[in-house]
Motif scaffolding. Structure first.
Motif, PDB file in Angstrom:
ATOM      1  N   GLU A 193       9.174  -1.403   3.380  1.00  0.00           N
ATOM      2  CA  GLU A 193       9.273  -0.730   1.871  1.00  0.00           C
ATOM      3  C   GLU A 193       8.384  -0.738   0.404  1.00  0.00           C
ATOM      4  O   GLU A 193       8.203   0.097   0.181  1.00  0.00           O
ATOM      5  CB  GLU A 193      10.704  -0.437   1.660  1.00  0.00           C
ATOM      6  CG  GLU A 193      11.298   0.230  -0.016  1.00  0.00           C
ATOM      7  CD  GLU A 193      11.019   1.856   0.704  1.00  0.00           C
ATOM      8  OE1 GLU A 193      10.997   2.482   0.429  1.00  0.00           O
ATOM      9  OE2 GLU A 193      11.275   2.092   2.039  1.00  0.00           O
ATOM     10  N   ARG A 196       4.605   0.848   1.646  1.00  0.00           N
ATOM     11  CA  ARG A 196       5.012   2.094   1.707  1.00  0.00           C
ATOM     12  C   ARG A 196       4.722   2.372   0.657  1.00  0.00           C
ATOM     13  O   ARG A 196       4.215   3.256  -0.024  1.00  0.00           O
ATOM     14  CB  ARG A 196       6.324   2.371   1.983  1.00  0.00           C
ATOM     15  CG  ARG A 196       6.311   4.359   2.082  1.00  0.00           C
ATOM     16  CD  ARG A 196       7.514   4.608   2.316  1.00  0.00           C
ATOM     17  NE  ARG A 196       8.303   4.450   2.030  1.00  0.00           N
ATOM     18  CZ  ARG A 196       8.808   5.347   0.913  1.00  0.00           C
ATOM     19  NH1 ARG A 196       8.162   7.048   0.928  1.00  0.00           N
ATOM     20  NH2 ARG A 196       9.200   5.098   0.171  1.00  0.00           N
ATOM     21  N   GLU A 197       5.571   1.842  -0.929  1.00  0.00           N
ATOM     22  CA  GLU A 197       5.796   2.179  -1.883  1.00  0.00           C
ATOM     23  C   GLU A 197       4.135   1.934  -2.953  1.00  0.00           C
ATOM     24  O   GLU A 197       3.797   2.437  -3.536  1.00  0.00           O
ATOM     25  CB  GLU A 197       6.266   1.556  -3.008  1.00  0.00           C
ATOM     26  CG  GLU A 197       8.137   1.719  -2.177  1.00  0.00           C
ATOM     27  CD  GLU A 197       9.342   1.234  -3.295  1.00  0.00           C
ATOM     28  OE1 GLU A 197       8.622   0.302  -3.594  1.00  0.00           O
ATOM     29  OE2 GLU A 197      10.407   1.558  -2.802  1.00  0.00           O
TER      30      GLU A 197
END
Length: 282
Positions: A193, A196-197
């Protein structure tokens, strides 16, 4: 006359000794049961009490204070068929010594057996996971069942505490591996996550930078020089990072070839410059 006095003196000594011998001291916090010819006579409270010799005797003296009974670890089977080792501590006291002595053979052993039976029954209604999370509920249920059962024995159970619930080592190892796998899974999810950010933020920054550069080049008359400067700056930064790398290697290049490569890189077609002026074009 002298012999008569001696006789009465001897009787006095015997009677006095008998009387003093019949005096018993019951300590504070205790009670005692007196039997006469093997039959219950009375219950003695703390203090100086008289028990006639020959005809009476103190059958038992017991404390009425709270006592602790620590049961030995016992095997129990959970609802999901896992064998666990459990033990508990019972806090109890005698309210009626007559019942505790005459209505049950050994009140302490009886309480211990009752605790073990009730604890096994309670564990059998729960899965292994429930036994860990419902410790207070198990204690509460044990107290309720024990209080109802021991009331007829003249005994009061004040509280019960389960000390430990221990499954076999193989089950503990399995649970530990499961928790480790779950932790690794969560860590991988958080890492993905975050990446991805970060990638989204980097892409948005790149797009925004390109938009700003494009706008600046369209508005400046010397856009070709600006573009060459940006390309040269990027080239220098890339070479600096390559030199800082721990696994970098020295590469020998022909200065002339390097100069020609840079010249070709910076010689890009002229960007069209937007100019205002009428409907036609020059």
């Amino acid at each position: 006359m002298g012999s008569l006095l001696s006789y009465f003196f001897a009787l006095f000594l015997i009677g006095g000794g008998y009387y003093l011998g019949s005096i018993k001291v019951i300590n504070q916090g205790n009670q005692a049961i007196v039997e006469r010819f093997g039959k219950y006579k009375k219950t003695l409270q703390p203090g100086l009490r008289q028990v006639w010799l020959v005809t009476e005797r103190i059958a038992v003296e017991e404390t009425t204070r709270e006592q602790v009974l620590d049961t030995e670890p016992q095997q129990a089977i959970t609802k999901d068929n896992i064998s666990v080792e459990v033990d508990a501590v019972v806090y109890w006291k005698i309210n009626n010594l007559y019942k505790a002595y005459y209505d049950v053979e050994d009140v302490k052993e009886a309480i211990g057996n009752l605790v073990i039976t009730t604890l096994r029954s309670e564990i059998g209604t729960m899965d292994l996971d429930q036994t860990y999370s419902s410790r207070s509920e198990i204690n509460k249920n044990l107290s309720i069942h024990l209080k109802e059962a021991v009331d007829s024995w003249g005994v009061e159970v004040t509280r019960v505490e389960v000390q430990g619930i221990k499954p076999p080592q193989t089950v503990l190892d399995s649970l530990e591996k499961e928790r480790a796998a779950e932790s690794m899974k969560k860590a991988a999810i958080y890492e993905a996550e975050g990446e991805r950010e970060a990638a989204i933020a980097q892409a948005e920054g790149t797009v925004k930078s390109l938009e700003m550069i494009s706008k600046a080049l369209l508005e400046k008359p010397n856009s070709q020089d600006v573009l060459k400067y940006l390309i040269a700056t990027r080239y220098v930064e890339a070479n600096e990072k390559l030199g800082e790398s721990s696994n970098s290697k020295i590469v020998f290049m022909d200065p002339k070839a390097l100069t020609e490569a840079m010249t070709d890189l910076m010689e890009t077609p002229e960007l069209p410059i937007k100019r205002d002026g009428g409907n036609g074009s020059n």
